[in-house]
Motif scaffolding. Structure first.
Motif, PDB file in Angstrom:
ATOM      1  N   ALA A 194       0.795  -1.219  -0.100  1.00  0.00           N
ATOM      2  CA  ALA A 194      -0.021   0.014  -0.149  1.00  0.00           C
ATOM      3  C   ALA A 194       1.089   1.253  -0.098  1.00  0.00           C
ATOM      4  N   LEU A 195       0.954   1.944  -0.935  1.00  0.00           N
ATOM      5  CA  LEU A 195       1.636   3.327  -1.342  1.00  0.00           C
ATOM      6  C   LEU A 195       0.951   4.440  -0.966  1.00  0.00           C
ATOM      7  N   ASN A 196       1.426   5.376  -0.084  1.00  0.00           N
ATOM      8  CA  ASN A 196       0.768   6.752   0.123  1.00  0.00           C
ATOM      9  C   ASN A 196      -0.867   6.218   0.599  1.00  0.00           C
ATOM     10  N   ILE A 197      -0.871   5.861   1.655  1.00  0.00           N
ATOM     11  CA  ILE A 197      -2.154   5.447   2.248  1.00  0.00           C
ATOM     12  C   ILE A 197      -2.817   6.806   2.412  1.00  0.00           C
ATOM     13  N   SER A 198      -4.124   6.720   1.920  1.00  0.00           N
ATOM     14  CA  SER A 198      -4.910   7.881   2.044  1.00  0.00           C
ATOM     15  C   SER A 198      -4.197   9.251   1.482  1.00  0.00           C
ATOM     16  N   ASP A 199      -3.609   8.770   0.540  1.00  0.00           N
ATOM     17  CA  ASP A 199      -2.671  10.032  -0.148  1.00  0.00           C
ATOM     18  C   ASP A 199      -1.665  10.905   0.932  1.00  0.00           C
ATOM     19  N   SER A 200      -1.340  10.022   1.743  1.00  0.00           N
ATOM     20  CA  SER A 200      -0.421  10.527   2.888  1.00  0.00           C
ATOM     21  C   SER A 200       1.231   9.965   2.444  1.00  0.00           C
ATOM     22  N   LYS A 201       1.894  10.226   3.462  1.00  0.00           N
ATOM     23  CA  LYS A 201       3.458   9.923   3.339  1.00  0.00           C
ATOM     24  C   LYS A 201       3.496   8.500   3.914  1.00  0.00           C
ATOM     25  N   LEU A 202       2.513   7.913   4.164  1.00  0.00           N
ATOM     26  CA  LEU A 202       2.489   6.449   4.980  1.00  0.00           C
ATOM     27  C   LEU A 202       2.461   5.447   4.123  1.00  0.00           C
ATOM     28  N   SER A 203       3.267   4.496   3.868  1.00  0.00           N
ATOM     29  CA  SER A 203       3.093   3.307   3.265  1.00  0.00           C
ATOM     30  C   SER A 203       3.361   2.073   3.754  1.00  0.00           C
ATOM     31  N   ALA A 204       2.762   0.844   3.261  1.00  0.00           N
ATOM     32  CA  ALA A 204       3.232  -0.181   3.979  1.00  0.00           C
ATOM     33  C   ALA A 204       3.251  -1.579   3.027  1.00  0.00           C
ATOM     34  N   GLU A 205       3.804  -2.751   3.572  1.00  0.00           N
ATOM     35  CA  GLU A 205       3.921  -4.036   2.947  1.00  0.00           C
ATOM     36  C   GLU A 205       4.026  -4.948   3.580  1.00  0.00           C
ATOM     37  N   THR A 206       3.632  -6.170   3.175  1.00  0.00           N
ATOM     38  CA  THR A 206       3.652  -7.480   4.100  1.00  0.00           C
ATOM     39  C   THR A 206       3.666  -8.574   3.026  1.00  0.00           C
ATOM     40  N   TYR A 207       4.324  -9.872   3.587  1.00  0.00           N
ATOM     41  CA  TYR A 207       4.228 -11.018   2.845  1.00  0.00           C
ATOM     42  C   TYR A 207       4.336 -12.005   3.874  1.00  0.00           C
ATOM     43  N   ILE A 208       3.147 -12.728   4.171  1.00  0.00           N
ATOM     44  CA  ILE A 208       3.052 -13.636   5.432  1.00  0.00           C
ATOM     45  C   ILE A 208       2.553 -14.859   4.646  1.00  0.00           C
ATOM     46  N   SER A 209       3.002 -16.253   5.043  1.00  0.00           N
ATOM     47  CA  SER A 209       2.714 -17.477   4.618  1.00  0.00           C
ATOM     48  C   SER A 209       2.377 -18.070   5.711  1.00  0.00           C
ATOM     49  N   PHE A 210       1.116 -19.174   5.721  1.00  0.00           N
ATOM     50  CA  PHE A 210       0.982 -20.418   6.507  1.00  0.00           C
ATOM     51  C   PHE A 210       0.856 -21.580   5.825  1.00  0.00           C
ATOM     52  N   SER A 211       1.808 -22.579   6.239  1.00  0.00           N
ATOM     53  CA  SER A 211       1.747 -23.778   5.729  1.00  0.00           C
ATOM     54  C   SER A 211       1.648 -24.940   6.752  1.00  0.00           C
ATOM     55  N   HIS A 212       1.415 -26.038   6.252  1.00  0.00           N
ATOM     56  CA  HIS A 212       1.088 -27.252   7.103  1.00  0.00           C
ATOM     57  C   HIS A 212       0.867 -28.459   6.499  1.00  0.00           C
ATOM     58  N   LYS A 213       1.379 -29.645   6.932  1.00  0.00           N
ATOM     59  CA  LYS A 213       1.222 -30.877   6.515  1.00  0.00           C
ATOM     60  C   LYS A 213       0.015 -31.607   6.891  1.00  0.00           C
ATOM     61  N   LEU A 214      -0.508 -32.416   5.935  1.00  0.00           N
ATOM     62  CA  LEU A 214      -1.817 -33.036   6.360  1.00  0.00           C
ATOM     63  C   LEU A 214      -1.532 -33.906   7.496  1.00  0.00           C
ATOM     64  N   ASN A 215      -2.424 -34.075   8.391  1.00  0.00           N
ATOM     65  CA  ASN A 215      -2.412 -35.042   9.516  1.00  0.00           C
ATOM     66  C   ASN A 215      -0.947 -34.780  10.511  1.00  0.00           C
ATOM     67  N   GLN A 216      -0.666 -33.376  10.428  1.00  0.00           N
ATOM     68  CA  GLN A 216       0.462 -32.886  11.453  1.00  0.00           C
ATOM     69  C   GLN A 216      -0.057 -31.589  12.076  1.00  0.00           C
ATOM     70  N   TRP A 217      -1.145 -31.369  12.342  1.00  0.00           N
ATOM     71  CA  TRP A 217      -1.676 -30.154  13.197  1.00  0.00           C
ATOM     72  C   TRP A 217      -1.229 -29.952  14.310  1.00  0.00           C
ATOM     73  N   ASP A 218      -0.643 -31.117  15.006  1.00  0.00           N
ATOM     74  CA  ASP A 218      -0.448 -31.049  16.225  1.00  0.00           C
ATOM     75  C   ASP A 218       1.028 -30.164  16.583  1.00  0.00           C
ATOM     76  N   LEU A 219       1.778 -30.211  15.274  1.00  0.00           N
ATOM     77  CA  LEU A 219       2.995 -29.466  15.305  1.00  0.00           C
ATOM     78  C   LEU A 219       2.812 -27.927  15.099  1.00  0.00           C
ATOM     79  N   VAL A 220       1.735 -27.698  14.445  1.00  0.00           N
ATOM     80  CA  VAL A 220       1.240 -26.262  14.676  1.00  0.00           C
ATOM     81  C   VAL A 220       0.941 -25.751  15.882  1.00  0.00           C
ATOM     82  N   GLN A 221       0.044 -26.814  16.495  1.00  0.00           N
ATOM     83  CA  GLN A 221      -0.378 -26.369  17.890  1.00  0.00           C
ATOM     84  C   GLN A 221       0.776 -26.474  18.730  1.00  0.00           C
TER      85      GLN A 221
END
Length: 531
Positions: A194-221
């Motif tokens: 997001a560049l120049n949020i609401s035409d201001s001098k403030l910008s933001a960026e993000t890149y987030i991922s979430f990955s898991h294996k089938l039947n291994q949800w206990d590792l996530v918990q």
């Protein structure tokens, strides 16, 4: 959304933990549509119409370009970037919708959101493209692109709000008929700029991922960081046109070798010179989470300017990294890139460690820990040569879908001397040969690699792209061959894209009579719901 299935049979060794970024075996080289006099007559003297678009989103190797209309652009066409008033081939259109194109980069071009892209609509009258504009610029090696930030023009940035984002869901399955250890991975990613949020001098960026294996949800918990990875999450404030402050997790392209920084980064521009300061911490080396004990701080200076044949950029950084208040590393990093000579691009970088702890005694010493040098020479529009010398350490990546064959090939090709020849004898046909060698004292024998690939992007009758590859390697512990074929096809133009990939792997281990043979099949479908 894309779905990938991979089948491996038979497997005699378990899949190693994927740590090294997958090497790109099959490259699309520069392809340029040249309209001969005969073709001009065929279109009744009409020149291609030049239309302008912009990069709207980047996802892995896929580049999305938005136009007001893509009428007249076809799959397989070349899109261009304007560099120093020269139209340079930049992207190949893989499939398109009414207003956007999904593309792959040609050569080693890199892009960012909002980069201007030029297309040619066939059969429309417009101004003639001069010879100067159609001459090709020198490419950069992919290693250089990861470290160098090129200055994109001298125009003042727009202060208007510009927001672009993407949500993706993907699955990856690995089936084995010998071990029975089938693996099914699921991955969800969110990225936004997001560049120049609401035409201001403030910008933001993000890149987030979430990955898991089938039947291994206990590792996530057990530990959320096993699945959740935040690669970028930062706010930027522009005090003025020359001073910028970043807060959060951010990789600074001027000091990319330092990696991501969790903290504050300030940079000030002085005409062609720049200077900056950084204070924060490093991501945890085990799970890439936040770790306040890994304090780091430093400063950098540099110079960047355009020259007649391209650009010149040099930067020098000093950093100290700590672990629980103890000095972990103190080093300086230098990088330089230039294209003073026409059709020649040179890049170099090195790191010097300034501190070591020996027998519990701190010493201020100087030791070379990393060195990289490369040179590229564009002989003609169809032929380019490349050579490099690399002693950099292997980079650890925390998330990648890689099998054993990919990792062995990457490790064998990472360091040492490398030579590459890229040749395009005719339109749509690309040939590449890559050879490398590495010899270290601790290796019982030198490592040698020889890779080749042939790609034809417009198969007749089926309108598909076919790529053939072969990889021969000799390492300190094995002799190996990997042969592959990849067919890419747009099933529903602008909507459904498919890819079929087969590889045969044959590894013979020199220290024993054992070997590894694999037949690897991959099927990939991508569907674009909307623009």
């Amino acid at each position: 959304m894309c779905t990938t299935a991979q089948v491996v049979w038979p497997v005699t060794q378990p899949e190693l933990r994927a740590m090294i970024k997958k090497r790109k075996h099959i490259k699309l080289l520069i392809q340029m549509v040249v309209f001969s006099l005969g073709l001009v007559f065929q279109v009744s003297g009409q020149e291609p119409k030049i239309i302008e678009g912009a990069v709207s989103y980047i996802s892995g190797q896929s580049i999305y370009v938005k136009f007001e209309s893509t009428q007249g652009i076809e799959n397989g066409d070349t899109l261009f970037m304007l560099k120093n008033e020269i139209l340079t081939p930049a992207l190949i259109v893989e499939h398109r919708s009414s207003i956007s194109c999904l593309c792959k980069a040609v050569g080693e071009n890199t892009f960012k959101v909002a980069d201007q892209i030029v297309g040619k609509q066939k059969g429309a009258k417009n101004r003639e493209v001069t010879k100067t504009q159609t001459e090709e610029q020198v490419e950069q090696d992919v290693n250089e692109q990861a470290l160098v930030s090129l200055e994109k023009g001298t125009e003042k940035p727009s202060a208007a709000q510009n927001v672009a984002g993407r949500i993706s869901l993907s699955s990856y399955s690995n089936f084995s008929n010998s071990t029975g250890d089938d693996v099914h991975r699921f991955r969800y990613t969110v990225s936004m700029k997001a560049l120049n949020i609401s035409d201001s001098k403030l910008s933001a960026e993000t890149y987030i991922s979430f990955s898991h294996k089938l039947n291994q949800w206990d590792l996530v918990q057990e530990d959320l960081s096993n699945a959740l990875k935040i690669y970028s999450l930062a706010l930027k404030y522009d005090f003025n046109e020359s001073a910028t402050l970043w807060a959060g997790r951010k990789i600074n392209p001027k000091i990319a070798n330092v990696g991501a920084v969790d903290g504050l980064q300030f940079q000030k521009q002085f005409n062609n010179f720049f200077a900056g300061a950084v204070v924060g911490s490093r991501p945890d080396f085990q799970n890439y989470g936040y770790n306040i004990d890994l304090l780091e701080y430093g400063a950098y200076v540099g110079q960047s300017q355009k020259v007649e044949n391209g650009f010149v950029q040099t930067s020098l950084a000093f950093f100290e990294q700590r672990n629980s208040s103890n000095i972990d590393r103190r080093f300086t990093y230098f990088q330089h890139s230039n294209s003073f000579i026409k059709n020649v691009n040179i890049f170099s970088s090195f790191e010097l460690d300034l501190y070591k702890l020996e027998n519990g005694v701190a010493q201020n010493t100087v030791s070379l820990t990393s060195l990289y040098f490369s040179i590229r020479y564009r002989v003609s529009r169809r032929l380019s040569l490349f050579a490099s010398f690399d002693t950099r350490k292997n980079v650890i990546y925390y998330e990648t879908f890689k099998n054993y064959a990919d990792e062995v090939l990457q490790l064998a090709s990472r360091q040492g001397l490398r030579f590459r020849v890229n040749y395009r004898p005719i339109n749509y046909l690309n040939i590449g040969i890559n050879a490398g060698t590495r010899s270290r004292k601790e290796d019982p024998r030198p490592t040698k690699t020889l890779n080749s690939n042939v790609t034809y992007t417009r198969l007749p009758w089926i309108n598909a792209s076919l790529a053939l590859s072969s990889n021969l390697m000799q390492t300190s512990y094995l002799d190996g061959q990997v042969y592959g074929a990849r067919l890419s096809k747009d099933i529903v133009p602008g909507k459904l894209y498919s890819q079929f990939h087969y590889r045969f792997v044959n590894f013979n281990y020199v220290s024993s009579a054992s070997n590894l043979k694999q037949n690897i099949g991959e099927v990939n479908f991508s569907y674009q719901f909307n623009k």
